[in-house]
Each structure stands twice: as C-alpha cells, then as structure tokens.
Write an enzyme that holds these catalytic residues in place. Sequence first.
Site, PDB file in Angstrom:
ATOM      1  N   HIS A 192       0.853  -1.187   0.000  1.00  0.00           N
ATOM      2  CA  HIS A 192       0.000   0.000   0.000  1.00  0.00           C
ATOM      3  C   HIS A 192       0.890   1.238   0.000  1.00  0.00           C
ATOM      4  O   HIS A 192       2.031   1.210   0.481  1.00  0.00           O
ATOM      5  CB  HIS A 192      -0.891   0.008   1.238  1.00  0.00           C
ATOM      6  CG  HIS A 192      -1.972  -1.013   1.208  1.00  0.00           C
ATOM      7  ND1 HIS A 192      -3.036  -0.969   2.065  1.00  0.00           N
ATOM      8  CD2 HIS A 192      -2.161  -2.111   0.432  1.00  0.00           C
ATOM      9  CE1 HIS A 192      -3.841  -1.992   1.826  1.00  0.00           C
ATOM     10  NE2 HIS A 192      -3.322  -2.702   0.840  1.00  0.00           N
TER      11      HIS A 192
ATOM     12  N   GLU B 282       0.903   3.886   1.788  1.00  0.00           N
ATOM     13  CA  GLU B 282       1.378   4.306   3.111  1.00  0.00           C
ATOM     14  C   GLU B 282       2.585   3.480   3.557  1.00  0.00           C
ATOM     15  O   GLU B 282       3.565   4.008   4.075  1.00  0.00           O
ATOM     16  CB  GLU B 282       0.274   4.158   4.166  1.00  0.00           C
ATOM     17  CG  GLU B 282      -0.964   4.969   3.890  1.00  0.00           C
ATOM     18  CD  GLU B 282      -2.055   4.162   3.204  1.00  0.00           C
ATOM     19  OE1 GLU B 282      -1.772   3.526   2.165  1.00  0.00           O
ATOM     20  OE2 GLU B 282      -3.196   4.183   3.687  1.00  0.00           O
TER      21      GLU B 282
ATOM     22  N   CYS C 169      -6.119   1.872   5.951  1.00  0.00           N
ATOM     23  CA  CYS C 169      -6.736   0.613   6.359  1.00  0.00           C
ATOM     24  C   CYS C 169      -6.123   0.172   7.690  1.00  0.00           C
ATOM     25  O   CYS C 169      -5.145   0.766   8.160  1.00  0.00           O
ATOM     26  CB  CYS C 169      -6.503  -0.444   5.281  1.00  0.00           C
ATOM     27  SG  CYS C 169      -4.798  -1.050   5.203  1.00  0.00           S
TER      28      CYS C 169
ATOM     29  N   CYS D  50      -2.246  -0.499   7.479  1.00  0.00           N
ATOM     30  CA  CYS D  50      -1.459   0.734   7.381  1.00  0.00           C
ATOM     31  C   CYS D  50      -1.527   1.532   8.676  1.00  0.00           C
ATOM     32  O   CYS D  50      -0.521   2.087   9.128  1.00  0.00           O
ATOM     33  CB  CYS D  50      -1.926   1.567   6.197  1.00  0.00           C
ATOM     34  SG  CYS D  50      -1.590   0.761   4.612  1.00  0.00           S
TER      35      CYS D  50
END
Length: 153
Positions: A46, A48, A76, A79
């Site tokens: 992801h 992040e 999420c 993260c």
Amino acid sequence: MTEALRQARRAYAAAEVPVGAVVVRDGRVIGRAFNQVELLNDATAHAEMLALTQAQAAVGDWRLNDCTLYVTKEPCPMCAGAIVHARVGRVVFGAGDPRAGAAGGVLNLLQFPTLNHRCQITAGVRQADCVGLLRQFFAEQRTRPRRVDPSLP
C-alpha cells in the site's frame, strides 16, 4: 496533499487502486509512494507502507514522531498499525473509507486508547479530488472484463 494526489494518479495509470502517500518532515518530502499491490504482487504494498519505509530510510530511524503522513484515502487497519508503530505524529487524509477505514471510518486505530502512541488526525483535505479519482477508477473497473485465473476450477 497535492503530491499525494500526484502519486495516486501514478497508481491509476498503473491500473492500481489510486492511493498516494507522502511523508513530510520539516517541510521536506522524505517519502512518497503509490499503491503497488498488483505491480509488486504484494498485498502489503500500500502507498502508506511504501512511503513509511522510504521515510524511515531517509531519517535513519524507524521513529517518525516529527513527521506528517499525507494520504489520499483513509488508512486501512494494516497501514494504521504501521503508522502507530512508526509513531507518526500526524496523519492527513482526503477520502474517508466507511467500510475499512482505521482512522475513524470503521474504527480508529490511530488514536486507540490502549496503544502506546496516538496520532493527530486531519480528515477531508482535498476530499473532492481524492474521492473523484477513486470513483472514476472504480467506475472504469466495472466496465472492464474480469481477469480469470485459468488454474481455478
């Protein structure tokens, strides 16, 4: 957030969910990334996570207390957990995620009372731009034929 949106557009161009993230320290970008789950074949890739890894390398420490993470979509749970563990001081996001958001959408891991760190949160920055990009991406995805794995029965 402008740079995070630029990163999200890179994800869009790569057929990834258009999320971009930027880590800033003392007014300087020290990490930037876009979602690369499909490109890297890695569920943890992801925006992040990738931006945090870059920022930690730039600082030479895993602690990012004096940093701000700008991200186009609410983090999420995965993260958010990484953000708390990296001790990021502040998280700024654009689009909320009422289904899986972990910065107040469904739950708030960034300010969970029993964890050893809590982040400041600023939500809704450039929200229309962030939401628009996500909506456009998913509208296009619905019109594309689905990939079928020939190995499945």
